[in-house]
Every structure is written in structure tokens, then in C-alpha cells.
Design a protein around this motif. Structure first.
Motif, PDB file in Angstrom:
ATOM      1  N   VAL A   2       0.850  -1.195   0.000  1.00  0.00           N
ATOM      2  CA  VAL A   2       0.000   0.000   0.000  1.00  0.00           C
ATOM      3  C   VAL A   2       0.885   1.245   0.000  1.00  0.00           C
ATOM      4  O   VAL A   2       1.709   1.429   0.900  1.00  0.00           O
ATOM      5  N   TRP A   3       0.699   2.081  -1.028  1.00  0.00           N
ATOM      6  CA  TRP A   3       1.415   3.354  -1.138  1.00  0.00           C
ATOM      7  C   TRP A   3       0.537   4.468  -0.615  1.00  0.00           C
ATOM      8  O   TRP A   3      -0.699   4.447  -0.804  1.00  0.00           O
ATOM      9  N   ARG A   4       1.170   5.455   0.010  1.00  0.00           N
ATOM     10  CA  ARG A   4       0.440   6.569   0.620  1.00  0.00           C
ATOM     11  C   ARG A   4       1.061   7.896   0.204  1.00  0.00           C
ATOM     12  O   ARG A   4       2.237   8.136   0.465  1.00  0.00           O
ATOM     13  N   VAL A   5       0.262   8.711  -0.446  1.00  0.00           N
ATOM     14  CA  VAL A   5       0.690  10.033  -0.907  1.00  0.00           C
ATOM     15  C   VAL A   5      -0.245  11.071  -0.304  1.00  0.00           C
ATOM     16  O   VAL A   5      -1.475  10.904  -0.345  1.00  0.00           O
ATOM     17  N   LEU A   6       0.323  12.124   0.235  1.00  0.00           N
ATOM     18  CA  LEU A   6      -0.456  13.198   0.845  1.00  0.00           C
ATOM     19  C   LEU A   6      -0.522  14.386  -0.100  1.00  0.00           C
ATOM     20  O   LEU A   6       0.499  14.828  -0.626  1.00  0.00           O
ATOM     21  N   MET A   7      -1.738  14.887  -0.338  1.00  0.00           N
ATOM     22  CA  MET A   7      -1.916  16.119  -1.103  1.00  0.00           C
ATOM     23  C   MET A   7      -2.216  17.254  -0.136  1.00  0.00           C
ATOM     24  O   MET A   7      -3.251  17.259   0.515  1.00  0.00           O
ATOM     25  N   ASP A   8      -1.279  18.177  -0.019  1.00  0.00           N
ATOM     26  CA  ASP A   8      -1.376  19.348   0.833  1.00  0.00           C
ATOM     27  C   ASP A   8      -1.360  18.968   2.317  1.00  0.00           C
ATOM     28  O   ASP A   8      -1.747  17.865   2.710  1.00  0.00           O
ATOM     29  N   LEU A   9      -0.879  19.899   3.106  1.00  0.00           N
ATOM     30  CA  LEU A   9      -0.849  19.729   4.569  1.00  0.00           C
ATOM     31  C   LEU A   9      -0.985  21.118   5.172  1.00  0.00           C
ATOM     32  O   LEU A   9      -0.024  21.721   5.630  1.00  0.00           O
ATOM     33  N   GLY A  10      -2.222  21.613   5.148  1.00  0.00           N
ATOM     34  CA  GLY A  10      -2.500  22.976   5.568  1.00  0.00           C
ATOM     35  C   GLY A  10      -2.570  23.150   7.071  1.00  0.00           C
ATOM     36  O   GLY A  10      -2.389  22.200   7.847  1.00  0.00           O
ATOM     37  N   SER A  11      -2.841  24.357   7.483  1.00  0.00           N
ATOM     38  CA  SER A  11      -2.858  24.711   8.900  1.00  0.00           C
ATOM     39  C   SER A  11      -3.801  23.803   9.690  1.00  0.00           C
ATOM     40  O   SER A  11      -4.960  23.633   9.348  1.00  0.00           O
ATOM     41  N   GLY A  12      -3.268  23.227  10.738  1.00  0.00           N
ATOM     42  CA  GLY A  12      -4.043  22.360  11.625  1.00  0.00           C
ATOM     43  C   GLY A  12      -4.159  20.922  11.185  1.00  0.00           C
ATOM     44  O   GLY A  12      -4.754  20.106  11.900  1.00  0.00           O
ATOM     45  N   ALA A  13      -3.581  20.547  10.029  1.00  0.00           N
ATOM     46  CA  ALA A  13      -3.836  19.222   9.466  1.00  0.00           C
ATOM     47  C   ALA A  13      -2.911  18.124   9.982  1.00  0.00           C
ATOM     48  O   ALA A  13      -3.239  16.940   9.877  1.00  0.00           O
ATOM     49  N   PHE A  14      -1.751  18.482  10.540  1.00  0.00           N
ATOM     50  CA  PHE A  14      -0.832  17.431  10.964  1.00  0.00           C
ATOM     51  C   PHE A  14      -1.385  16.624  12.132  1.00  0.00           C
ATOM     52  O   PHE A  14      -1.127  15.417  12.244  1.00  0.00           O
ATOM     53  N   GLY A  15      -2.167  17.258  12.995  1.00  0.00           N
ATOM     54  CA  GLY A  15      -2.787  16.525  14.105  1.00  0.00           C
ATOM     55  C   GLY A  15      -3.702  15.416  13.624  1.00  0.00           C
ATOM     56  O   GLY A  15      -3.494  14.234  13.948  1.00  0.00           O
TER      57      GLY A  15
ATOM     58  N   ILE B 283      -2.976   7.861  10.054  1.00  0.00           N
ATOM     59  CA  ILE B 283      -1.851   6.950   9.808  1.00  0.00           C
ATOM     60  C   ILE B 283      -0.668   7.367  10.663  1.00  0.00           C
ATOM     61  O   ILE B 283      -0.638   8.467  11.214  1.00  0.00           O
ATOM     62  N   ASP B 284       0.315   6.502  10.726  1.00  0.00           N
ATOM     63  CA  ASP B 284       1.626   6.895  11.234  1.00  0.00           C
ATOM     64  C   ASP B 284       2.292   7.689  10.119  1.00  0.00           C
ATOM     65  O   ASP B 284       2.506   7.160   9.015  1.00  0.00           O
ATOM     66  N   PRO B 285       2.616   8.967  10.336  1.00  0.00           N
ATOM     67  CA  PRO B 285       3.213   9.747   9.249  1.00  0.00           C
ATOM     68  C   PRO B 285       4.485   9.134   8.679  1.00  0.00           C
ATOM     69  O   PRO B 285       4.854   9.427   7.536  1.00  0.00           O
ATOM     70  N   ALA B 286       5.161   8.277   9.420  1.00  0.00           N
ATOM     71  CA  ALA B 286       6.350   7.606   8.906  1.00  0.00           C
ATOM     72  C   ALA B 286       6.025   6.677   7.748  1.00  0.00           C
ATOM     73  O   ALA B 286       6.932   6.243   7.026  1.00  0.00           O
ATOM     74  N   ASP B 287       4.744   6.362   7.551  1.00  0.00           N
ATOM     75  CA  ASP B 287       4.331   5.489   6.450  1.00  0.00           C
ATOM     76  C   ASP B 287       4.084   6.252   5.156  1.00  0.00           C
ATOM     77  O   ASP B 287       3.739   5.644   4.142  1.00  0.00           O
TER      78      ASP B 287
END
Length: 265
Positions: free
Chosen positions: A33-46, A52-56
Motif C-alpha cells: 500500500v502506497w500513501r501520498v499526501l496532497m497538501d498539509l495545511g494549517s491544523g492538518a498534521f494533528g 496513519i503513522d506519518p512515517a508510512d
């Protein structure tokens, strides 16, 4: 292809959720399973950490350098640079060229290397209009769209299905090209007719988003990037006035599967 809504509030994090961020997942032919993130705006990292585990993560796409689309990369950088694991590779970040300088300015440092470490945690790749590249099973097409800063939308194909992401844009040919025949069209509708007519070249209204969907003959349409001061029923009704296909509003934690018309989980 599976799309997780991490944040969808327009222009800033709202009382009900974070600003723009969407996690894509796709299994390749070997079952990975591949994981790609589109954008990471204000407040989104929480909320990303709840999904997911962001390390993935395998890569990140940043559509443009307004804070509601990139600012929480500061948190992801801290996570990647100082994590207790020492085997994390550089994380590929595909973004407009000024991103490393912009992150350094936000963090009050000179250069892209975080304090106390000896390497850059991100592997930066510059986005260009008409660019095409692949990340695992994801084939990505890039188009520059109409916004006050350099901004891009994405057309992503995986598993035979197509996701179109408008990023932030006003009506333009590039948007129509990105969305043509898309199974799922994730389209911003930050403005409404009448109220926001004095602004041009910034955002779509619900009506213009619906018109883009009709022009592109897109399948399922999900409206996003609606600011906290806007009743989301208004842009939804505007889009519905011209577009008769499957149509709904993005909500935090919603999960969509491309090519399917059922409700999000």
C-alpha cells in the motif's frame, strides 16, 4: 484509489476541522500500500496522525504556498528530522520551487537543515506545468491553475481510476483538462455567487465548480475548501443547479473510493 479527507476547511482551519489535506492510498501489484499526501495545511498534521503513522508516507504533493495548504509541513519536518527512528529516508516533497526557503523563513533559520541535525529530512522536487511523474502506482499529471500565487492542480491515475484535484483556482482551461472524465473530482468552491463577485482569479464558486464538472463530464464531485463563514449548503445548491451527477460536500474524516458512487465511510 482511496482518499481520506484529513482537512477541508477553506482559507484557514475552521471550528470543525483543519485546512486542506488529503491522503491517497493505493495497493500496487505486489500488495504494498502506497500513501501520498496532497497538501498539509494549517491544523492538518494533528488529524493526519489519527489516520496513519506519518512515517508510512511515501511522498507529499503541495499544490501552492498559501498557509492553508502547506503550513503544517513544519510539524511533519520536526517529526521526520527528530523521530526516534534513525532509518527514515528523505521524504519526497513535490511543490513549487520556493518551498524550502519558505519553510526556513517560518521556522526562523537559514537554510533547509533543521537545528541540531546534519541533513535535510525532505527531498524537494519542483513542480512544473504539464509535468508528469509516478509515485509507486500513482501516475500524476500537473497543471498550473489560476490563483494569486503559483498554484497547481493534479490529475492522479491509479488502479484504472482517475482523481482530479483542483487545488485553489478560478475557472480556467487547465482545470477542465485535469477533470475530464475523472471518476472523482475533488473541487474547491470557496466563493459564492453575488457575495464574492468583486474577487477574480482566486477561487471557484459552487456554480463555477458545477460548470467545470459539466464541461469535463466528471463523475462523482466532492466540493471542498469552504470557509467557516460560508453556509456550505449555498455552494452545494449552486453546483446542483448546473450539475446533475453525484455531488456532495467534503467532511473531515470522510473516506472516498474512486469509481464508486456509494456514500463515504
Amino acid at each position: 484509489m482511496r482518499i481520506h479527507v484529513i482537512g477541508c476547511s477553506g482559507s484557514f482551519a475552521g471550528p470543525g476541522g483543519a485546512a486542506s489535506s488529503y491522503l491517497l492510498e493505493q495497493e500496487d501489484e505486489n500488495g504494498r500500500v502506497w500513501r501520498v499526501l496532497m497538501d498539509l495545511g494549517s491544523g492538518a498534521f494533528g488529524p493526519l496522525q489519527s489516520a496513519i503513522d506519518p512515517a508510512d508516507l511515501d511522498a507529499v504533493l503541495i499544490s501552492h504556498l498559501h498557509p492553508d495548504h502547506f503550513l503544517d509541513l513544519t510539524g511533519l519536518e520536526v517529526f521526520w528530522a527528530y523521530h526516534e527512528r534513525d532509518d527514515l529516508p528523505q521524504l519526497p516533497i513535490h511543490a513549487p520551487e520556493p518551498l524550502p526557503e519558505r519553510l526556513s523563513a517560518v521556522l526562523g533559520r537559514k537554510g533547509p537543515v533543521p537545528d541540531g541535525v546534519d541533513c535535510v529530512p525532505f527531498d524537494y522536487h519542483v513542480l512544473r506545468d504539464h509535468q508528469q511523474f509516478s509515485i509507486g502506482p500513482f501516475d500524476i499529471q500537473v497543471r498550473e491553475v489560476v490563483h494569486p500565487v503559483e498554484a497547481y492542480g493534479f490529475r492522479i491515475t491509479a488502479g484504472g481510476d482517475v482523481l482530479a484535484y483542483s487545488g485553489d483556482t478560478d475557472t480556467c482551461q487547465a482545470l477542465d483538462d485535469l477533470a475530464v472524465g475523472a471518476d472523482l473530482f475533488l473541487c474547491e468552491a470557496g466563493y459564492i455567487e453575488g457575495r464574492d463577485d468583486r474577487f477574480t482569479g482566486v477561487h471557484l464558486t459552487g456554480l463555477r465548480a458545477g460548470e467545470a464538472a459539466v464541461t469535463a463530464q466528471a463523475g462523482r464531485v466532492v466540493l471542498t475548501h469552504i470557509a467557516a463563514w460560508t453556509d456550505p449548503a449555498v455552494p452545494l445548491a449552486e453546483a446542483r443547479s448546473v450539475y446533475s451527477g453525484p455531488l456532495e460536500l467534503a467532511t473531515p474524516k470522510a473516506v472516498y473510493d474512486t469509481g464508486r458512487s456509494d456514500s463515504p465511510s
